[in-house]
Design an enzyme around this catalytic site. Structure first.
Site, PDB file in Angstrom:
ATOM      1  N   ASP A  79       0.319  -1.493  -0.125  1.00 54.94           N
ATOM      2  CA  ASP A  79      -0.572  -0.314   0.000  1.00 54.94           C
ATOM      3  C   ASP A  79       0.544   1.278   0.481  1.00 54.94           C
ATOM      4  O   ASP A  79       0.531   2.583  -0.843  1.00 54.94           O
ATOM      5  CB  ASP A  79      -0.781   0.077   1.176  1.00 54.94           C
ATOM      6  N   GLU A 117       2.251  -9.820  11.331  1.00 55.35           N
ATOM      7  CA  GLU A 117       2.498  -8.958  10.209  1.00 55.35           C
ATOM      8  C   GLU A 117       3.690  -8.626   9.592  1.00 55.35           C
ATOM      9  O   GLU A 117       3.758  -8.725   8.537  1.00 55.35           O
ATOM     10  CB  GLU A 117       1.476  -7.724  10.245  1.00 55.35           C
TER      11      GLU A 117
HETATM   12  C1  2M8 Z   1      -3.082  -4.191   3.797  1.00 54.63           C
HETATM   13  O1  2M8 Z   1      -4.045  -3.680   2.357  1.00 54.63           O
HETATM   14  C2  2M8 Z   1      -5.050  -3.616   3.311  1.00 54.63           C
HETATM   15  C3  2M8 Z   1      -5.604  -2.825   2.285  1.00 54.63           C
HETATM   16  O2  2M8 Z   1      -6.609  -3.314   1.462  1.00 54.63           O
HETATM   17  C4  2M8 Z   1      -5.007  -2.441   4.635  1.00 54.63           C
HETATM   18  O3  2M8 Z   1      -3.610  -1.496   5.255  1.00 54.63           O
HETATM   19  O4  2M8 Z   1      -6.115  -1.828   5.144  1.00 54.63           O
HETATM   20  C5  2M8 Z   1      -1.067  -5.052   2.631  1.00 54.63           C
HETATM   21  O5  2M8 Z   1      -0.194  -5.615   3.384  1.00 54.63           O
HETATM   22  C6  2M8 Z   1      -2.378  -5.805   1.909  1.00 54.63           C
HETATM   23  O6  2M8 Z   1      -1.328  -6.017   1.325  1.00 54.63           O
HETATM   24  C7  2M8 Z   1      -2.996  -6.988   2.695  1.00 54.63           C
HETATM   25  O7  2M8 Z   1      -3.610  -7.991   1.550  1.00 54.63           O
HETATM   26  C8  2M8 Z   1      -3.956  -6.205   3.241  1.00 54.63           C
HETATM   27  C9  2M8 Z   1      -4.656  -7.221   4.383  1.00 54.63           C
HETATM   28  O8  2M8 Z   1      -4.109  -8.112   4.993  1.00 54.63           O
HETATM   29  O9  2M8 Z   1      -3.233  -6.020   3.931  1.00 54.63           O
END
Ligand code: 2M8
Length: 691
Positions: free
Chosen positions: A169, A405
């Site tokens: 992101d 994470e």
């Molecule tokens: C993160 O992205 C989401 C939006 O899609 C967020 O920050 O709310 C990123 O690390 C993305 O790569 C990942 O798929 C998602 C869920 O783990 O989180």
């Protein structure tokens, strides 16, 4: 390890809601697109049904135009995340599915790759084949959507239109493009973030980033999620090397799936080739040795170096020479050298940059999914040493610091949310991979060839040597150095090329001359280098002469019965090992020998003037590889079986002393200092040939 695999499985159980697995219960309480694919890969190792179900529920929400949404919302869990369906309003699109609530963007398409893994890992091939029949047309529809809707120049470079689509992101890669969106001119709707209330804002994207993310979603809504319209208005149209590499890996997997099902794959092959060619031509920068993202509007590369730039290794897209350059840059201070101090795996951004952050999300920390993909890529290109190093770190981080994470690239501290699904699932995947290779290692002791006792293989063809000892020694060193420099790359020995090479012919000649080399002529340091080099070259020569295919274990007596005559005396490899124990640094010498195996340190030439520097380098490589695993938090030290074979030399204290002088991590050092004689667990030795 097993205990941790159980822990990882429990995390997945906790995050499983009967239909799919959420990335994390508190922070991401819905189904995410590429997360589910990584999660399915972990499940595929022990629970085929879950793996299949994970992808099924995701593809159930596929859009009519083929797009696979980046989030499928769980109706029972709304109100805990932002932005949710009330914000995305995807029902205004004529393509969004009727029975599912989804976002209006996509994510890196790793699903075909995951589906193939499910097939390969599952013992229930028939069942998975049925599932593949269901999935195949949906995967083709997804890829076709990219090639029809996101491929404006028809060159196979697929664009993304939102940073969330990259999966990384707030990667610094997107800064130059996002900065062009002038927030002072925008009328944005009111919104309240939820993520920064759950996680320390220092570890999350900034508000300015979120405003731009929201601005883009507003633009999509205004255009009713019509791709062509969005394309003409959107200020963020970029080609991401990660996205396109993942697509390439999936194209390749899709071809294999088509083959399994007896389907036509000519179109997919075409897709694969065009994307790969354009990536090599348009995204690669040879001066830096990395692939860049590409700003489609400005028509130029975005010169920001992140781990995404190495991803063509995963997609098999990089040419051989590009791959070598990628490895060089990846294995530098910018992205952590193999044995660098305070450095874990491959951080997400070049560490030498001013705005590198060890803590903030995609702006520097270490991510398990990225490192896992790079590990697969390095293995694919046979960059064994770096690959093993990554594998080791991916297993090490969650064990030492928890299933987080992401991780601090300097200290390993876990950040973001705890009990994160893809960290758990990819850990499980690597563990099973390791176990599989371990059982192969255990079963490798079948002798195909046996050898008569005392088989001398260095005949002196021209009778008595007219060369002086200094000439023989010089020539031996010259040829050894040349062969090792030319035919050994990143620790892998090209035995075939050696066999065909002029240098090997000359070497055989000089090997014969060793019969009359007066050893008393050599100084002590010269002797040391000579015996180590000779040992390593004898191994190569024996492998070739005995036509070894997979392992030196095919030859009974490889180490004891085959011999060289040197200075009138016969020496087997074990004879040389014993005489090395006369040297003061015998422990290091024994470790540095290259036994023609995967578990050996990389093969290198040991110069006669000061051999210790290179010997130490080999020992450092060995201790830094997956042959030695130290988990201070678990009070565990796992070491190569090699130490066990030479238990008379390697007493517990000795091992401890050696580890202490090579290990750099402070916590590990402290642990070794406080536990002079820890209990060691021996790891299986990998006897496969180092070719
Ligand atoms: C993160 O992205 C989401 C939006 O899609 C967020 O920050 O709310 C990123 O690390 C993305 O790569 C990942 O798929 C998602 C869920 O783990 O989180």
């Amino acid at each position: 390890m097993k205990r941790y695999v159980e822990k990882a499985k429990k995390i997945l159980d906790k995050n499983w809601n009967g239909r799919f697995t959420v990335p994390s219960v508190n922070l991401y309480p819905h189904q995410w697109n590429w997360d589910s694919a990584f999660i399915a890969i972990g499940y595929s190792r022990y629970d085929t049904d879950r793996a299949v179900q994970e992808l099924k529920s995701l593809f159930d929400a596929q859009w009519e135009n083929g797009m696979l949404p980046h989030i499928v919302f769980d109706r029972d869990n709304l109100g805990k995340y932002f932005p949710e369906p009330d914000f995305w309003k995807t029902d205004i699109s004529k393509y969004s599915p009727e029975n599912h609530l989804t976002s209006g963007i996509t994510q890196p398409p790793i699903h075909a790759y995951a589906a193939l893994k499910i097939y390969e890992n599952s013992p229930e091939k028939g069942k998975v084949k049925e599932f593949l029949k269901w999935l195949f047309p949906r995967l083709v529809k997804l890829h076709r959507y990219f090639y029809l809707e996101r491929n404006p120049d028809d060159n196979g470079l697929i664009y993304i239109r939102h940073p969330w689509e990259s999966g990384m992101d707030n990667s610094p890669m997107w800064d130059p493009v996002l900065e062009k969106i002038d927030l002072s001119q925008m009328m944005l709707p009111e919104f309240v973030r939820k993520d920064d209330k759950i996680i320390d804002p220092e570890q999350r994207p900034k508000d300015e980033d979120y405003k731009r993310y929201i601005y883009l979603v507003e633009l999509f809504k205004k255009n009713r999620y019509e791709e062509r319209k969005i394309f003409h208005e959107c200020p963020f149209i970029v080609v991401d090397p990660l996205f396109n590499s993942v697509l390439s890996a999936s194209n390749e997997a899709l071809i294999k799936i088509a083959d399994i099902l007896g389907e036509d794959y000519r179109q997919i092959e075409q897709w694969y080739l065009t994307t790969a060619r354009s990536m090599r031509d348009i995204l690669y920068d040879s001066s830096k040795g990395i692939f860049y993202a590409y700003d489609y509007i400005e028509k130029k590369q975005i010169k920001v170096e992140t781990s995404a730039g190495f991803m063509p290794l995963f997609g098999g897209v990089a040419s051989h020479s590009q791959a070598l350059k990628l490895l060089e840059y990846m294995n530098s201070a910018s992205f952590c050298e193999i044995h660098e101090e305070s450095c874990f795996a491959i951080p997400n951004y070049d560490r030498t940059k001013k705005d590198f952050s060890t803590k903030n999300y995609w702006r520097g920390p270490v991510w398990i999914n990225i490192n896992w993909m790079l590990f697969q890529g390095l293995r694919r290109y046979r960059f064994k040493q770096k690959a093993e190093h990554l594998e080791k770190t991916i297993l090490e981080l969650p064990v030492r610091f928890g299933f987080y994470e992401y991780f601090d690239s300097r200290y390993g501290t876990g950040y973001g949310t705890k009990d994160f699904s893809w960290t758990a699932s990819l850990f499980i995947d690597l563990y099973y991979d390791y176990i599989k290779s371990e059982s192969l290692r255990k079963n490798i002791g079948i002798y195909i060839n046996s050898v008569v006792d005392d088989m001398v293989v260095n005949p002196d063809r021209n009778g008595i040597s007219i060369k002086s000892p200094s000439e023989i020694f010089k020539e031996f060193n010259y040829l050894t150095e040349r062969i090792l420099k030319r035919y050994v790359k990143n620790g892998s020995v090209d035995y075939r090329q050696i066999r065909l090479s002029p240098e090997y012919k000359l070497f055989l000649n000089i090997a014969g001359k060793l019969q009359n080399l007066d050893l008393s002529y050599l100084k002590r340091e010269e002797k040391k280098s000579f015996w180590v080099n000779l040992y390593n070259m004898m191994v190569i020569d024996f492998v070739l002469k005995m036509k070894v295919r997979k392992t030196v274990k095919e030859v009974e007596g490889f180490f004891t019965k085959i011999k060289y005559i040197v200075d009138g005396k016969k020496y087997s490899l074990s004879d040389i090992e014993s005489l090395l124990t006369d040297f003061e640094n015998k422990e290091e010498l024994i470790i540095s020998l290259v036994r023609g195996t995967q578990s050996s340190p990389p093969l290198r030439y040991i110069p006669p003037d000061g051999p210790d520097r290179m010997i130490k380098k080999s020992v450092r490589d060995f201790i830094g590889s997956s042959e030695v695993l130290i988990y201070p938090e678990e009070k565990t030290v796992m070491i190569s079986e090699l130490f066990h074979w030479y238990s008379d030399i390697f007493t517990g204290e000795k091992i401890n002393k050696i580890l202490l002088s090579y290990v750099k991590d402070e916590r590990k050092k402290r642990f070794l200092l406080e536990n002079e004689n820890p209990e060691f667990i021996y790891l299986f030795y990998d006897w496969y040939l180092n070719n």
